[in-house]
Write a protein that holds these residues in place. Sequence first.
Motif, PDB file in Angstrom:
ATOM      1  N   LEU A  68      -7.716  -0.999   5.660  1.00  0.00           N
ATOM      2  CA  LEU A  68      -8.991  -1.157   6.353  1.00  0.00           C
ATOM      3  C   LEU A  68      -9.414   0.140   6.996  1.00  0.00           C
ATOM      4  N   ASN A  69     -10.709   0.245   7.202  1.00  0.00           N
ATOM      5  CA  ASN A  69     -11.280   1.372   7.926  1.00  0.00           C
ATOM      6  C   ASN A  69     -12.199   0.776   8.973  1.00  0.00           C
ATOM      7  N   THR A  99      -9.560  -5.978  16.714  1.00  0.00           N
ATOM      8  CA  THR A  99     -10.786  -5.760  17.490  1.00  0.00           C
ATOM      9  C   THR A  99     -11.012  -4.285  17.797  1.00  0.00           C
ATOM     10  N   GLY A 100     -12.289  -3.913  17.813  1.00  0.00           N
ATOM     11  CA  GLY A 100     -12.701  -2.581  18.196  1.00  0.00           C
ATOM     12  C   GLY A 100     -12.368  -1.500  17.190  1.00  0.00           C
ATOM     13  N   GLN A 101     -12.801  -0.303  17.525  1.00  0.00           N
ATOM     14  CA  GLN A 101     -12.543   0.869  16.693  1.00  0.00           C
ATOM     15  C   GLN A 101     -11.027   1.077  16.600  1.00  0.00           C
ATOM     16  N   GLN A 102     -10.523   1.307  15.386  1.00  0.00           N
ATOM     17  CA  GLN A 102      -9.086   1.452  15.184  1.00  0.00           C
ATOM     18  C   GLN A 102      -8.625   2.905  15.027  1.00  0.00           C
ATOM     19  N   TRP A 108      -8.086   5.479   6.577  1.00  0.00           N
ATOM     20  CA  TRP A 108      -7.649   4.159   6.132  1.00  0.00           C
ATOM     21  C   TRP A 108      -6.337   3.798   6.807  1.00  0.00           C
ATOM     22  N   LEU A 109      -6.236   2.554   7.260  1.00  0.00           N
ATOM     23  CA  LEU A 109      -5.031   2.046   7.911  1.00  0.00           C
ATOM     24  C   LEU A 109      -4.507   0.838   7.141  1.00  0.00           C
ATOM     25  N   ASP A 141     -10.122  -2.140   1.383  1.00  0.00           N
ATOM     26  CA  ASP A 141      -9.782  -1.688   0.032  1.00  0.00           C
ATOM     27  C   ASP A 141      -8.358  -2.123  -0.300  1.00  0.00           C
ATOM     28  N   ASP A 142      -8.047  -2.165  -1.572  1.00  0.00           N
ATOM     29  CA  ASP A 142      -6.706  -2.435  -2.080  1.00  0.00           C
ATOM     30  C   ASP A 142      -6.078  -3.689  -1.466  1.00  0.00           C
TER      31      ASP A 142
END
Length: 157
Positions: A68-69, A99-102, A108-109, A141-142
């Motif tokens: 995720l981004n 939640t919130g900006q990561q 990508w995380l 993604d993925d």
Amino acid sequence: MAFDVDWVVQQGATPNANTGPEVDRTTGTISGAYVYYDGRSYTADGTATLKSPELNSRFSNGKLSFWLNMYGSGIDSLRIYQRPVDVFAHPNLELLIITGQQSTEPMWLHREVNLTEVSYNFHIAFKTTEGTSIESDVAIDDVELISRKLSMFTQHY
């Protein structure tokens, strides 16, 4: 994956500044693709859902892996559900809330979450909630469904 009109297949950076990825996760280039919720898309109920194909109950013994981004100061949340096909007979199972900006840059995380073993067919659903500004793109993604023994389902965009 089935998605409503608020999720977009994208190559390269999202059109909104200061939010979203610059490239896809799979290839790391602008020619690869991913799916994202556009922070400029406002919906009646403030949410957008991305849903997997129907999965047989035997797949519920595994885990969900995805990238995720969530870069953007206006991001609200992303929820992952295991949703029964028969929504009247079984409840949604909330697997994860993010939640919130990561991150403070467009990276990508990776996340993994165990599925709940069930006796009925289901979908995996990614549900995002509108943020506080257009700097709220959420990208995925993925996506991969992994059983205890082997990889069952992979979706690259």
